[in-house]
Design an enzyme around this catalytic site. Structure first.
Site, PDB file in Angstrom:
ATOM      1  N   LYS A  88      -9.215   1.804   2.822  1.00 35.07           N
ATOM      2  CA  LYS A  88      -8.717   1.227   4.078  1.00 35.07           C
ATOM      3  C   LYS A  88      -9.461   1.861   5.243  1.00 35.07           C
ATOM      4  CE  LYS A  88      -4.309   0.631   6.593  1.00 35.07           C
ATOM      5  NZ  LYS A  88      -2.862   0.934   6.549  1.00 35.07           N
ATOM      6  N   SER A 163       0.172  -2.964   6.756  1.00 36.92           N
ATOM      7  CA  SER A 163      -1.124  -3.072   7.395  1.00 36.92           C
ATOM      8  C   SER A 163      -2.302  -2.905   6.439  1.00 36.92           C
ATOM      9  CB  SER A 163      -1.250  -2.022   8.519  1.00 36.92           C
ATOM     10  OG  SER A 163      -1.136  -0.709   7.973  1.00 36.92           O
ATOM     11  N   SER A 187       3.323   0.065   4.791  1.00 36.48           N
ATOM     12  CA  SER A 187       2.015  -0.581   4.756  1.00 36.48           C
ATOM     13  C   SER A 187       1.259  -0.536   3.439  1.00 36.48           C
ATOM     14  CB  SER A 187       1.115   0.004   5.842  1.00 36.48           C
ATOM     15  OG  SER A 187       1.443  -0.591   7.060  1.00 36.48           O
TER      16      SER A 187
HETATM   17  N1  GLN Z   1       4.806  -2.619   9.830  1.00 31.49           N
HETATM   18  C1  GLN Z   1       5.074  -1.264  10.241  1.00 31.49           C
HETATM   19  C2  GLN Z   1       4.501  -1.034  11.613  1.00 31.49           C
HETATM   20  O1  GLN Z   1       3.964  -1.928  12.143  1.00 31.49           O
HETATM   21  C3  GLN Z   1       4.519  -0.291   9.270  1.00 31.49           C
HETATM   22  C4  GLN Z   1       3.061  -0.101   9.371  1.00 31.49           C
HETATM   23  C5  GLN Z   1       2.541   0.975   8.483  1.00 31.49           C
HETATM   24  O2  GLN Z   1       3.192   1.385   7.520  1.00 31.49           O
HETATM   25  N2  GLN Z   1       1.381   1.462   8.845  1.00 31.49           N
HETATM   26  O3  GLN Z   1       4.577   0.004  12.168  1.00 31.49           O
END
Ligand code: GLN
Length: 504
Positions: A88, A163, A187
């Site tokens: 990532k 994400s 994420s």
């Molecule tokens: N969807 C959550 C956020 O927007 C989690 C994102 C993540 O785990 N990086 O913060």
């Protein structure tokens, strides 16, 4: 013979050791498939083909030496030696562009590698490239990337989750044998569920965050996505463990994950009633409940439990994560990292001596950050402001303690917790982009574990009527990854959801 890219990580590793295939062949197969498929998927932000080929050749030499018995002590090579993987784009890989999905870091070349990435390299893995993600890992769909929208390989009109959506789409579409992601509030687990993969959110402090571009420092964790739990175990074992370069990295040893001992007989599985709420897609609830029944058939003892502060996780998270993000993102000022926009470029015409620098900050941050990142910076800055700190951030931290205690109490009663990963299967691209609150609601079942710092595993457990994958989430106490992986593996051995592949 099946297509090389169809092998699981473990199968690929076994073929490499047996000399049936070379790392170079595996790498070329992945790069070919990437070139053929990724224009439709858009899961990679950058492909490091030259690096990958060099690493593959080095791995082939090591494998050959091992087969001839000329390596030290004849030790088995790492299961990752010669295996192509993806990273990532929030993780630094030395000498390569690392953007965190943000235009503010366009062209930024990482001067060092993240510890987790370095450990993969030491194990002999082949890094194919960097995968797309929501900007600074803020999002649940990968639509917040400053570069591209990644598509779900099960249905190109849908999101892969986020994400870590690029990592998930790439693994599901067989462009790579596994990938690293990061999980701050879900994420890794949620994109794994949306793409029919296994994904592991490690306990806070289990995997070093050195070289991870920070989002929420008290929440961020790094973990793998793969096509089987056994593959996750290999990636977890290679990356976990203490690192003096991360002050929050835990000194606890990482016991070897013994999947041969995967047996759920007598295991106490807690099913939290707060995770089966109105609004959950009925097929998701049915598949998760069926997974619990399957565990019971395998010998587990199912117990209904309560995690009474679950409903506060969403507001607590969306105060704490943006607050920490607003502090972490202050460093992106157009001077220290990435391309800066000068006062002249911003159309600034002189004035006081401080003004050109100020204009540079404004222009860089104004154009470099996307709308969701700006929203979070504003929310977070507000929550940390004098006069509001106690009412918002301080209060959220107190409620966070209550959420953590819910889990402490639950793990006195049960060994693992089973629940949904997300309330729905993958939604359509664009469906929630105008409604940030609807997007935040996708996280309700993943946020509590993140706030508590415990570990979580997403495993495929079914499909909905549209043919979209569903995941079951298994939660374990902090540092309980080996237990989770054994339970996940036992479940996977008794089901075949994880063996289906997307049509793409
Ligand atoms: N969807 C959550 C956020 O927007 C989690 C994102 C993540 O785990 N990086 O913060």
């Amino acid at each position: 013979m099946t297509d090389l890219t169809d092998l699981t990580l473990h199968q690929a590793a076994a073929s490499l050791r047996a000399g049936e295939v070379s790392s170079r062949e595996l790498t070329e197969a992945c790069l070919d498939r990437l070139a053929a498929v990724d224009p439709r998927l858009r899961s990679f932000l950058s492909v490091t083909a030259d690096l990958a080929r060099t690493a593959a050749e080095a791995a082939d030499r090591q494998l050959a030496a091992w087969r001839r018995g000329t390596t030290t002590a004849g030790q088995s090579p790492s299961p990752l030696l010669g295996v192509p993987l993806a990273i990532k784009d929030v993780l630094c890989l030395r000498g390569t562009v690392t953007t965190a999905g943000s235009r503010i870091l366009e062209g930024f070349v990482a001067p060092y590698s993240a510890t987790a990435v370095e450990r993969l390299l030491v194990a002999g893995a082949v890094i194919l490239g960097k995968t797309n993600c929501d900007e600074f890992a803020m999002g649940s769909s990968t639509e917040n990337s400053g570069y591209d929208v990644t598509h779900n390989p099960w249905d190109l009109a849908r999101v892969p989750g986020g994400s870590s959506g690029g990592s998930a789409a790439a693994v599901a579409a067989r462009l790579t044998f596994g990938a690293l992601g990061s999980d701050t509030g879900g994420s890794i687990r949620q994109p794994a569920a949306y793409c029919g993969l296994a994904g592991l959110k490690t306990s806070y402090g289990r995997v070093s965050r050195y070289g991870l571009i920070a989002y929420g420092s008290s929440l961020d964790s790094i973990g793998p996505l793969a096509r089987s739990v056994a593959d996750l175990a290999a990636l977890f074992s290679a990356t976990a463990g203490h690192d003096p370069r991360d002050a929050t990295s835990l000194p606890a040893p990482v016991p070897p994950v013994d999947l041969a001992a995967a047996d759920v007989t007598g295991l106490r599985v807690g099913v939290p009633k707060e995770y089966f709420v109105a609004g959950i897609q009925p097929e998701v609830e049915a598949a998760v409940r069926a997974a619990v029944v399957r565990l019971a058939e395998l010998g587990a003892q199912v117990v209904e439990i309560s995690l009474p502060h679950t409903e506060y996780a969403l507001p607590v998270y969306y105060l704490i994560a943006p607050a920490e993000a607003s502090a972490n993102l202050a460093r992106f000022d157009g001077v220290r990292y990435g391309p800066g926009i000068t006062a002249a470029e911003a159309g600034h015409n002189g004035g006081t001596s401080a003004a050109p620098l100020w204009a540079r900050y404004e222009a860089t941050r104004g154009t470099g950050f996307g709308p969701e990142v700006k929203r979070r910076i504003m929310l977070g800055t507000y929550a940390l402001s004098a006069g509001y700190y106690d009412a918002y951030y301080g209060q959220a931290q107190k409620v966070r303690t209550l959420i953590r205690r819910d889990f402490d109490l639950a793990f006195q009663q049960v060994d693992v917790i089973a629940c949904p990963v997300a309330p729905t299967t993958a939604f359509r691209i664009g469906e929630k982009t105008d409604d940030p609150l609807a997007m935040y609601l996708e996280d309700i079942f993943t946020l509590p574990a993140s706030l508590a710092g415990i570990c979580g595993l997403s495993v495929p457990c079914g499909f909905d009527a549209q043919g979209l994958p569903i995941g079951v989430q298994l939660l374990g106490p902090a540092l309980g990854e080996d237990r989770l992986l054994r339970v996940g593996h036992a479940y996977e051995q008794a089901t075949d959801w994880h063996t289906r592949r997307p049509p793409l």
